[in-house]
Enzyme design. Structure first.
Site, PDB file in Angstrom:
ATOM      1  N   ASP A  29      43.355  33.766  41.084  1.00 26.22           N
ATOM      2  CA  ASP A  29      44.506  34.355  41.767  1.00 26.22           C
ATOM      3  C   ASP A  29      44.197  35.673  42.452  1.00 26.22           C
ATOM      4  OD1 ASP A  29      45.990  36.692  39.706  1.00 26.22           O
ATOM      5  OD2 ASP A  29      44.386  35.433  38.939  1.00 26.22           O
ATOM      6  N   ASP A  82      40.688  30.839  35.818  1.00 23.46           N
ATOM      7  CA  ASP A  82      41.042  32.178  35.379  1.00 23.46           C
ATOM      8  C   ASP A  82      42.264  32.025  34.459  1.00 23.46           C
ATOM      9  OD1 ASP A  82      41.195  35.104  35.447  1.00 23.46           O
ATOM     10  OD2 ASP A  82      42.980  34.774  36.668  1.00 23.46           O
TER      11      ASP A  82
END
Length: 230
Positions: A179, A15
């Site tokens: 996350d 990400d």
């Protein structure tokens, strides 16, 4: 007797926002530019509202409008201002953004160890490429799949799979480093391990999502990846 085909290349997909880089300051600034233009001033706080920033532009606008309208949010206002937010963000995309400590070095070590490396983000692909270019690291990633690259976005597994394949890797021997709950759900839908960082916007609290591994610092990424996919 024919031999079995060799297994595909091991792959690490990252990400972007809140995982490789802290982009919250520039995201909040873009939202505040919208509210300032409307005469409300800087409604959002770069510190207190950091987690909202990582849920996207519309989430920031909803939070801001709820504050200036006494808790009421008109989705028409959000949609009207969203293009303005993107323009403001593009104009000043890297003023406050910083890579997390050790991120660049960890990516380099993965390449050296023979892993395919790519990015799967819910930031629009054009903005992701612009940011990576401004940070001087675009060439470190052999695939970039954004929110608008495919008809679907995370947590649908298709963008992750595309990122792995376009990186030259094997989705079946891949993992996702992220996350948020979106990343956790994406990895689960794709049937791959998930590493969540404990230094992102939610901090160690993401352990509640029970990922296959937690990461406290990018210095430890090599061993965690090796433990999960070899």
């Amino acid at each position: 007797m024919a031999q079995n085909a060799a297994p595909g290349r091991r792959t690490v997909i990252f990400d972007l926002d809140g995982t490789l880089a802290d982009t919250s300051g520039d995201l909040i600034a873009a939202a505040n530019a919208c509210f300032t233009a409307l005469g409300h001033g800087e409604v959002l706080d770069a510190g207190a509202d950091q987690l909202t920033a990582f849920h996207g532009g519309r989430a920031m606008l909803r939070l801001g409008f709820s504050r200036v309208n006494g808790g009421t949010v008109n989705e028409a206002d959000v949609e009207r201002e969203f293009p303005n937010l993107l323009i403001a963000y593009e104009d000043d995309i890297d003023r406050h953004t910083r890579l997390y400590p050790g991120a660049l070095e960890a990516v380099a070590r993965l390449h050296t160890a023979g892993y395919a490396v790519g990015i799967c983000t819910n930031k629009p692909e054009g903005l992701a490429r612009l940011l990576l270019t401004r940070l001087g690291i675009l060439d470190r990633f052999t695939s970039i799949i954004g929110a608008d690259t495919l008809p679907t976005r995370k947590p649908d597994p298709a963008p992750f799979m595309a990122a792995a394949r376009e990186a030259g890797g094997d989705p079946a021997r891949a993992l996702l480093v992220g996350d948020t709950e979106t990343d956790r759900l994406t990895a689960r839908a794709a049937g791959v391990p998930c590493i969540l960082v404990g230094f992102g916007p939610e901090g160690p609290g993401v352990a509640r999502l029970v990922p296959e591994a937690m990461l406290d610092h990018f210095d430890d990424l090599d061993q965690v990846v090796a433990d999960l996919i070899g």
